[in-house]
Design a protein around this motif. Structure first.
Motif, short mmCIF file in Angstrom:
data_model
loop_
_atom_site.label_atom_id
_atom_site.label_comp_id
_atom_site.label_asym_id
_atom_site.label_seq_id
_atom_site.Cartn_x
_atom_site.Cartn_y
_atom_site.Cartn_z
N LEU A 228 0.60 -1.03 -0.10
CA LEU A 228 -0.14 -0.02 -0.05
C LEU A 228 0.80 1.16 0.05
O LEU A 228 0.61 2.28 -0.62
CB LEU A 228 -0.88 0.13 1.22
CG LEU A 228 -1.99 -1.17 1.24
CD1 LEU A 228 -2.81 -1.05 2.57
CD2 LEU A 228 -3.04 -0.85 0.13
N MET A 229 2.12 1.27 0.86
CA MET A 229 2.72 2.46 0.89
C MET A 229 4.00 2.54 0.12
O MET A 229 4.54 3.75 0.26
CB MET A 229 3.09 2.46 2.37
CG MET A 229 1.93 2.73 3.31
SD MET A 229 2.34 2.92 5.14
CE MET A 229 2.74 4.70 5.03
N VAL A 230 4.28 1.57 -0.60
CA VAL A 230 5.64 1.74 -1.39
C VAL A 230 5.21 1.36 -2.85
O VAL A 230 5.55 2.02 -3.72
CB VAL A 230 6.64 0.41 -0.86
CG1 VAL A 230 7.73 0.77 -1.68
CG2 VAL A 230 7.11 1.03 0.40
N SER A 231 4.45 0.17 -3.12
CA SER A 231 4.35 -0.30 -4.35
C SER A 231 3.46 0.75 -5.18
O SER A 231 3.57 1.04 -6.30
CB SER A 231 3.52 -1.66 -4.52
OG SER A 231 4.43 -2.71 -3.94
N VAL A 232 2.30 1.30 -4.41
CA VAL A 232 1.37 1.98 -5.19
C VAL A 232 1.92 3.34 -5.45
O VAL A 232 2.13 3.95 -6.62
CB VAL A 232 -0.09 2.27 -4.55
CG1 VAL A 232 -0.83 3.14 -4.91
CG2 VAL A 232 -0.53 0.89 -4.52
N PRO A 233 2.60 3.92 -4.33
CA PRO A 233 3.37 5.25 -4.69
C PRO A 233 4.29 5.32 -5.89
O PRO A 233 4.78 6.20 -6.46
CB PRO A 233 3.91 5.55 -3.49
CG PRO A 233 3.07 5.08 -2.41
CD PRO A 233 2.69 3.69 -3.01
N ASN A 234 5.11 4.11 -5.86
CA ASN A 234 6.00 3.87 -6.85
C ASN A 234 5.52 3.90 -8.29
O ASN A 234 6.06 4.43 -9.21
CB ASN A 234 6.97 2.62 -6.65
CG ASN A 234 8.02 2.52 -5.71
OD1 ASN A 234 8.23 3.48 -4.87
ND2 ASN A 234 8.76 1.55 -5.56
N PHE A 235 4.33 3.37 -8.59
CA PHE A 235 3.79 3.43 -9.72
C PHE A 235 3.34 4.78 -10.18
O PHE A 235 3.27 5.22 -11.33
CB PHE A 235 2.49 2.47 -9.91
CG PHE A 235 3.04 0.90 -9.95
CD1 PHE A 235 3.84 0.41 -10.95
CD2 PHE A 235 2.30 -0.06 -8.91
CE1 PHE A 235 4.43 -1.08 -10.75
CE2 PHE A 235 2.90 -1.40 -8.86
CZ PHE A 235 3.87 -1.87 -9.88
N VAL A 236 3.13 5.31 -9.23
CA VAL A 236 2.65 7.07 -9.47
C VAL A 236 3.90 7.63 -9.93
O VAL A 236 3.86 8.58 -10.75
CB VAL A 236 1.92 7.41 -8.00
CG1 VAL A 236 1.79 9.05 -8.18
CG2 VAL A 236 0.75 6.88 -7.72
N LEU A 237 5.06 7.44 -9.10
CA LEU A 237 6.19 8.17 -9.34
C LEU A 237 6.64 7.75 -10.86
O LEU A 237 6.97 8.69 -11.62
CB LEU A 237 7.42 7.87 -8.70
CG LEU A 237 7.14 8.13 -6.95
CD1 LEU A 237 8.40 7.60 -6.31
CD2 LEU A 237 7.17 9.72 -6.92
N VAL A 238 6.60 6.46 -11.36
CA VAL A 238 6.85 6.14 -12.61
C VAL A 238 5.78 6.83 -13.76
O VAL A 238 6.25 7.27 -14.77
CB VAL A 238 6.80 4.73 -12.84
CG1 VAL A 238 7.00 4.17 -14.34
CG2 VAL A 238 7.84 3.80 -12.01
N ALA A 239 4.50 6.82 -13.38
CA ALA A 239 3.40 7.31 -14.28
C ALA A 239 3.81 9.06 -14.19
O ALA A 239 3.67 9.50 -15.37
CB ALA A 239 1.99 7.22 -13.69
N ASP A 240 4.13 9.72 -13.30
CA ASP A 240 4.56 10.91 -13.26
C ASP A 240 5.74 11.34 -14.20
O ASP A 240 5.74 12.27 -14.98
CB ASP A 240 4.83 11.54 -11.94
CG ASP A 240 5.37 13.13 -11.83
OD1 ASP A 240 4.39 13.93 -12.21
OD2 ASP A 240 6.62 13.32 -11.55
N GLN A 241 6.84 10.34 -14.30
CA GLN A 241 7.85 10.67 -14.85
C GLN A 241 7.70 10.36 -16.49
O GLN A 241 8.34 11.20 -17.38
CB GLN A 241 8.98 9.91 -14.59
CG GLN A 241 9.80 10.30 -13.21
CD GLN A 241 10.21 11.55 -13.12
OE1 GLN A 241 10.87 11.89 -14.31
NE2 GLN A 241 10.20 12.47 -12.26
N TRP A 242 6.89 9.41 -16.76
CA TRP A 242 6.65 8.99 -18.11
C TRP A 242 5.33 9.92 -18.81
O TRP A 242 4.86 9.83 -19.87
CB TRP A 242 6.08 7.56 -18.11
CG TRP A 242 7.51 6.75 -18.52
CD1 TRP A 242 7.85 6.09 -17.18
CD2 TRP A 242 8.37 6.53 -19.26
NE1 TRP A 242 8.92 5.46 -17.52
CE2 TRP A 242 9.30 5.59 -18.96
CE3 TRP A 242 8.40 6.95 -20.48
CZ2 TRP A 242 10.18 5.25 -19.50
CZ3 TRP A 242 9.36 6.28 -21.41
CH2 TRP A 242 10.09 5.59 -20.94
N HIS A 243 4.70 11.00 -17.89
CA HIS A 243 3.74 11.76 -18.23
C HIS A 243 2.68 11.14 -18.75
O HIS A 243 1.80 11.50 -19.47
CB HIS A 243 4.23 12.74 -19.52
CG HIS A 243 5.41 13.52 -19.06
ND1 HIS A 243 5.46 14.69 -18.20
CD2 HIS A 243 6.85 13.37 -19.56
CE1 HIS A 243 6.65 15.14 -18.04
NE2 HIS A 243 7.45 14.36 -18.74
#
Length: 317
Positions: A228-243
């Motif tokens: 909940l606190m690592v996997s989901v935020p990590n996907f958010v960070l990746v999505a943010d970088q790939w716009h």
């Protein structure tokens, strides 16, 4: 002040606070795990997990304080390359290890649980602290090797950044950064799936005692929190970088803060689900139940003795 600097300031200050909050519980865990030779040998993975979370906390403090310093000295909005980030500042390396090491040791804890459930007799008779040490050395080697690749990538194909935030993506490039975050996210998800499967399969087993089941529950809860606190935020960070979607700067910072706060849960989970850990905490804090019972019994004995002596004196008089 540039537009958006207020959000970066708040984000950096929250990083420092988060890092401090991570250091406190994991320092307590380290003290408990190293309070005796038996604990040091039995809790090798948990000790290294606490060290990994300490590194994660230090990475938050260093990145937050470093960016605040750059903002206050008007050096934040200077273009810099990914290789300059990796070699000019310390926090990118700590961010790499702070993400990789906890994920690695969670996977090793899951491996140990698999052995404890599927090879019960062998695990109880043959599994020793040396096996944990060998696996831990292998995990550390993997993390060092991945960090070496990150240095090589930033040197071989540097990218130009608009500022000196020097996050993982900015320091290693978007390709390696994506692999880094996705590997960490998937490792927690796999560890949770495997631990959940073990728990459901062995919940009614007669071969596992109550202590082993509580160990499984502790690892399961840790893995679930990390999903909940690592996997989901990590996907958010990746999505943010790939716009893939446009996220607010502060929202991305809060998502990454969850990545740090998950390191605070080790202490309460160990305390409530590991009886020997809780007892050791009480002993170190001088709240031993046996000790208090002894004191109470001694006080009662002294009171009885006083009454007997008083009665004897009165009779003599």
């Amino acid at each position: 002040m540039f537009p958006g600097d207020g959000e970066i300031l708040l984000r950096s200050r929250l990083y420092v606070i988060c890092g401090i909050l991570v250091l406190i519980p994991n320092t307590i865990c380290l003290v408990v795990f190293n309070s005796s030779k038996d604990f040091r040998q039995r809790f090798v993975f948990f000790t290294l997990l606490s060290v990994s979370d300490l590194i994660n906390g230090v990475s938050f403090i260093m990145s937050g304080a470093g960016r605040l310093d750059l903002l206050f000295h008007d050096k934040y909005h200077i273009k810099t390359s990914s290789y300059e980030c990796m070699t000019g500042y310390l926090w990118p390396v700590f961010l790499l290890f702070g993400g990789q090491l906890p994920a690695t040791f969670h996977c090793l804890l899951t491996v140990e649980r698999v052995l404890a459930v599927n090879r019960v007799s062998w695990y109880r008779s043959r599994w020793t602290w040396r096996h944990r040490l060998y696996l831990s050395s292998f995990g550390i080697f993997i993390c060092v090797f991945l960090s070496f690749i990150a240095f090589f990538v930033s040197f071989a194909s540097p990218t130009l950044n608009e500022n000196r935030i020097c996050a993982v993506m900015d320091s290693t490039g978007i390709i390696y950064g994506t692999i880094h975050y996705c590997w960490i996210a998937l490792s927690y998800m796999i560890a949770f799936a495997v631990t959940l499967n073990l728990f459901l399969r062995s919940h009614g087993s007669k071969f596992l005692n109550h202590t082993e089941k509580r160990k499984q529950m502790a690892i399961l809860i840790l893995s679930g929190i990390n999903v909940l606190m690592v996997s989901v935020p990590n996907f958010v960070l990746v999505a943010d970088q790939w716009h893939a979607d446009e996220f607010d700067v502060l929202l991305v910072g809060v998502a990454y803060l969850l990545y740090g706060f998950q390191s605070c849960f080790n202490l309460p989970i160990f305390y409530f689900f590991r009886l020997e850990f809780r007892r050791r905490c009480h002993e170190l804090c001088r709240f031993r139940r046996t000790g208090s019972n002894t004191i109470v019994s001694n006080d009662m004995s002294r009171q009885k003795l006083s009454r007997v002596n008083a009665s004897f004196v009165n009779t003599a008089i």
